[in-house]
Design a protein around this motif. Structure first.
Motif, PDB file in Angstrom:
ATOM      1  N   ALA A  14     -56.364 -21.417 -11.347  1.00 20.20           N
ATOM      2  CA  ALA A  14     -56.307 -21.144 -12.783  1.00 20.20           C
ATOM      3  C   ALA A  14     -55.285 -22.001 -13.511  1.00 20.20           C
ATOM      4  CB  ALA A  14     -56.003 -19.668 -13.016  1.00 20.20           C
ATOM      5  N   ASN A  15     -54.429 -22.689 -12.786  1.00 15.10           N
ATOM      6  CA  ASN A  15     -53.407 -23.507 -13.429  1.00 15.10           C
ATOM      7  C   ASN A  15     -53.774 -24.983 -13.508  1.00 15.10           C
ATOM      8  OD1 ASN A  15     -51.213 -21.814 -14.317  1.00 15.10           O
ATOM      9  ND2 ASN A  15     -50.879 -21.297 -12.178  1.00 15.10           N
ATOM     10  N   SER A  16     -55.054 -25.298 -13.269  1.00  8.93           N
ATOM     11  CA  SER A  16     -55.497 -26.683 -13.433  1.00  8.93           C
ATOM     12  C   SER A  16     -56.801 -26.700 -14.224  1.00  8.93           C
ATOM     13  CB  SER A  16     -55.712 -27.342 -12.075  1.00  8.93           C
ATOM     14  OG  SER A  16     -56.900 -26.891 -11.457  1.00  8.93           O
ATOM     15  N   LEU A  17     -57.012 -27.759 -14.980  1.00  6.91           N
ATOM     16  CA  LEU A  17     -58.246 -27.869 -15.766  1.00  6.91           C
ATOM     17  C   LEU A  17     -59.470 -27.934 -14.864  1.00  6.91           C
ATOM     18  CD1 LEU A  17     -57.153 -30.405 -18.543  1.00  6.91           C
ATOM     19  CD2 LEU A  17     -57.531 -27.931 -18.764  1.00  6.91           C
ATOM     20  N   GLY A  42     -59.718 -26.638 -11.858  1.00  5.27           N
ATOM     21  CA  GLY A  42     -59.912 -25.304 -11.302  1.00  5.27           C
ATOM     22  C   GLY A  42     -60.551 -24.364 -12.303  1.00  5.27           C
ATOM     23  N   LYS A  43     -60.096 -24.402 -13.541  1.00  7.65           N
ATOM     24  CA  LYS A  43     -60.684 -23.544 -14.571  1.00  7.65           C
ATOM     25  C   LYS A  43     -62.152 -23.885 -14.790  1.00  7.65           C
ATOM     26  CE  LYS A  43     -56.409 -22.634 -17.116  1.00  7.65           C
ATOM     27  NZ  LYS A  43     -55.636 -22.883 -18.358  1.00  7.65           N
ATOM     28  N   ILE A  70     -64.134 -22.458 -11.922  1.00  4.13           N
ATOM     29  CA  ILE A  70     -64.242 -21.001 -12.062  1.00  4.13           C
ATOM     30  C   ILE A  70     -65.345 -20.654 -13.056  1.00  4.13           C
ATOM     31  CG2 ILE A  70     -63.064 -18.964 -12.973  1.00  4.13           C
ATOM     32  CD1 ILE A  70     -60.465 -20.107 -11.771  1.00  4.13           C
ATOM     33  N   GLY A  71     -65.347 -21.352 -14.193  1.00  2.57           N
ATOM     34  CA  GLY A  71     -66.363 -21.073 -15.200  1.00  2.57           C
ATOM     35  C   GLY A  71     -67.766 -21.403 -14.727  1.00  2.57           C
ATOM     36  N   MET A 117     -64.103 -15.165 -11.775  1.00  2.00           N
ATOM     37  CA  MET A 117     -64.417 -14.405 -12.984  1.00  2.00           C
ATOM     38  C   MET A 117     -65.164 -13.116 -12.667  1.00  2.00           C
ATOM     39  SD  MET A 117     -65.304 -17.248 -15.895  1.00  2.00           S
ATOM     40  CE  MET A 117     -65.387 -16.022 -17.191  1.00  2.00           C
TER      41      MET A 117
END
Length: 536
Positions: free
Chosen positions: A319-322, A324-325, A328-329, A340
Motif C-alpha cells: 500500500a505504500n507504493s504506486l 502496489g496500489k 491491489i486495485g 481490497m
C-alpha cells in the motif's frame, strides 16, 4: 403503508433500530404477510460504496457519514485515555462497518447464560437459530446451515507471514483448527467472513432488502426516537423526530428496542425508564424504575502488539507504493480478491492465558499490516499486528445518558482493566504474544518488537504499556441484561420486566459477553426473539 401515512400511524410492531438485530426482526415479523411493522432507523442508507468494499471499513470508521462518532469517557485503566467508539450509522448498523468475522463464541458461553437463570439459552437451544440464518460456503451439515440469509465465506487471499504465525503457534501447543464455530474455538485458523464474492454482506442486504418488498413493512430512516409512550405499565408507542418534525406512532402489540447496547439504554432513560438516581438529577420524571438499565456494560479490550518483519510481503509494503496500489486495485476489479477484499483481521488464535482454565479466554486477531495507532498511516516497512483480547473480562462499566437532550451521546464508561484479574490477563497475554513471535517457524522473518517495545519487561511496565496501546474491539454488550433475578432488565423471553408491550432484542440483553466476535450472536438473538414474539 406509505412513509407519509406512517408518520402518525398505528402498527402491530414498531422496531427501533435497523441494525444487526432490527433487520432480522423486520424480515421475520413480516413473513406472515399480516403483521404491520414500522422500522425506524436514526441513521441513513447503506448505499455508500466503501461499506461494501471490505477494506472500506478504514473509510467508514471515523467517518460521520457511517459512524456515530462516539467516544468513551476517560478510562483510568488506559492511563486516562478516551477512546473513539465506532457505532454503525446506516442500515445494517455495525454489520455495515465491522470486521465481518463470522464467530459464534463457545458452547460454554450459552450454557453459562442458562446457569445464570435463562432457560432456553443454552448451546443446544441457540444452535438451531445460528443454523437457520446461515448460508455457509461448505453447505449444510449438523453444525452449519445452507440457503439462509446470512452468508458465510472463506477469505479470498492468504499471506505467507500469517501461515508462519500459525506454524509458530503450534510450537507452543496452539494447533490448527478446522472450524471456529463448532462450540469450541480453541486453536488457530483463518477467519470465515460475512462476505459474498469479495463483497461485504450486512444484515441490510441479507434480511432487510427482501423484507422491503412486502407491503406490510415501512422503513423510515433519519428517525431519532425521543421517548417511549406509556399508558400505566404498558408501552403503547413512541415519539420520534424526522426532518425536524415530531411524530407519534402507536404499537398494537409491541415496541421492540433493537438500537444496540449503547443506544437502547439511552432510549429507555430518555423515556424515564431506568435508575431513578440517574434520571432525577437530569430532571427526567421516572415513569418506571429499572435500576439495571445501563449497567453491566462489557466489551473486549484488544492489546495491539506490533512486530517488524524482514523478507515478508505485508500490506504495508504493497500500500505504500504506486505499483502496489495499482496491483491491489486491479486484483479487486478483476476478481474481487486481493487486499481490497480482506477483512481487518485474517488470521485468528484462541487459547488460554492460564493452563488451568477450562476454555480459551484469549482471542488473537493477526493482521498483515501495522500502524502506530488505529487510523494512522501504515508503517513504511513490512510488519504485522498481533492483537490479543481477554474474551471474558471481569471489568464492568455503565452507559447512561448525561443530559435529557436526545441528540447527545451517552456517557460510556467501560472501566477497562479495573480488576486485578483483568490486569493479570493483560500482562500474561503480552508475554504470550512475544513468546509466539519467538517461534522457530518465524525465525526466517526476524521479528522485531515495536509495540509495546522490547525494553518493557516488568509486570508494572507491561501493564502501563497496555494502558497506552490497548483499544476497543467494538463489542459492547450487556446494558439491559436478561435474567430472572430482581435486577435483570428483561426476562428470558426478552420482555421488559415490569412493563408490557416492550421487548429488547440486541446485544444489550447478553448477561455475559460471548467468547468471540458479537455480530452473529446478535443475529441469533434476533432469530430466536422473532419466534418468541410470534409465540413459537
Amino acid at each position: 403503508m406509505t412513509q407519509a401515512e406512517a408518520l402518525g400511524g398505528s402498527f402491530d410492531y414498531i422496531i427501533v433500530g435497523a441494525g444487526t438485530a432490527g433487520c432480522v426482526l423486520a424480515n421475520r415479523l413480516t413473513e406472515d404477510g399480516k403483521s404491520r411493522v414500522l422500522l425506524l432507523e436514526a441513521g441513513g442508507s447503506d448505499n455508500y460504496h466503501w461499506i461494501h468494499i471490505p477494506v472500506g471499513y478504514l473509510y467508514c470508521i471515523g467517518n460521520p457519514r457511517t459512524d456515530w462518532m462516539m467516544r468513551t469517557a476517560s478510562e483510568p485503566g488506559l492511563n486516562g485515555r478516551s477512546l473513539a467508539y465506532p457505532r454503525g450509522k446506516v442500515l445494517g448498523g455495525c454489520t455495515s462497518v465491522n470486521g465481518m468475522i463470522y464467530m459464534r463464541g463457545q458452547a460454554a458461553d450459552y450454557d453459562h447464560w442458562r446457569q445464570l437463570g435463562n432457560p432456553g439459552w443454552a448451546w443446544e437451544d441457540v444452535l438451531p437459530y445460528f443454523l437457520k440464518s446461515e448460508d455457509h460456503h461448505a453447505g449444510r451439515t449438523d453444525l452449519h446451515g445452507s440457503g439462509g440469509e446470512w452468508k458465510v465465506s472463506r477469505q479470498r487471499l492468504t499471506w505467507d507471514i500469517l501461515k508462519a504465525v500459525q506454524q509458530g503457534a503450534a510450537e507452543f501447543g496452539i494447533h490448527p483448527r478446522e472450524d471456529f464455530n463448532d462450540g469450541s474455538n480453541e486453536g488457530t485458523g483463518f477467519f470465515e467472513v460475512n462476505q459474498t464474492k469479495g463483497v461485504r454482506w450486512n444484515t441490510a442486504k441479507g434480511f432487510l432488502r427482501p423484507a422491503l418488498k412486502r407491503s406490510t413493512l415501512t422503513l423510515i430512516t433519519h428517525a431519532e426516537v425521543e421517548r417511549l409512550l406509556l399508558d400505566g405499565t404498558r408501552v403503547t408507542g413512541l415519539r420520534f423526530r424526522h426532518k425536524g418534525r415530531a411524530h407519534v406512532v402507536q404499537a398494537g402489540r409491541e415496541v421492540i428496542l433493537a438500537a444496540g447496547a449503547i443506544n437502547t439504554p439511552k432510549v429507555l432513560e430518555l423515556s424515564g425508564i431506568g435508575d431513578p438516581d440517574v434520571l432525577r438529577p437530569l430532571g427526567i420524571p421516572v415513569t418506571h424504575a429499572a435500576p439495571g438499565v445501563g449497567k453491566n456494560l462489557q466489551d473486549h479490550l484488544q492489546i495491539r502488539t506490533v512486530f517488524k518483519v524482514h523478507g515478508a510481503r505485508t500490506l504495508n509494503t504493497l500500500a505504500n507504493s504506486l505499483v502496489g496500489k495499482a496491483w491491489i486495485g486491479l486484483q479487486y476489479l478483476a476478481a474481487r480478491s486481493g487486499p481490497m477484499s480482506m477483512a481487518p483481521s485474517q488470521f485468528g488464535m484462541f487459547t488460554r492465558s492460564d493452563p488451568s482454565l477450562e476454555t480459551p479466554d484469549l482471542e488473537y486477531h493477526v493482521q498483515p499490516l501495522s500502524t502506530d495507532k488505529l487510523g494512522d498511516p501504515l508503517h513504511p516497512f513490512p510488519a504485522i499486528t498481533v492483537s490479543v483480547c481477554n474474551l471474558r473480562p471481569d471489568s464492568v462499566g455503565t452507559c447512561h445518558i448525561a443530559t435529557a437532550d436526545p441528540a447527545r451521546q451517552p456517557d460510556i464508561r467501560l472501566n477497562y482493566l479495573s480488576t486485578a484479574n483483568d490486569r493479570d490477563v493483560a500482562v500474561r497475554s503480552i508475554r504470550q504474544a512475544r513468546q509466539i513471535m519467538s517461534a522457530k517457524a518465524l525465525a526466517p522473518y526476524r521479528p522485531e518488537e515495536l509495540l509495546p517495545g522490547p525494553g518493557i519487561d516488568s509486570d508494572d511496565e507491561i501493564l502501563s504499556a497496555a494502558g497506552n496501546i490497548a483499544t476497543t474491539i467494538f463489542h459492547p454488550v450487556g446494558t439491559c441484561r436478561m435474567g430472572t433475578d430482581p435486577a435483570a432488565v428483561v426476562d428470558p423471553k426478552l420482555r421488559f420486566n415490569g412493563l408490557s408491550g416492550l421487548r429488547i432484542v440486541d446485544a444489550s440483553i447478553m448477561p455475559k459477553i460471548v467468547s468471540g466476535n458479537t455480530a452473529s450472536p446478535v443475529v441469533m438473538i434476533a432469530e430466536k426473539a422473532a419466534d418468541m414474539i410470534r409465540g413459537r
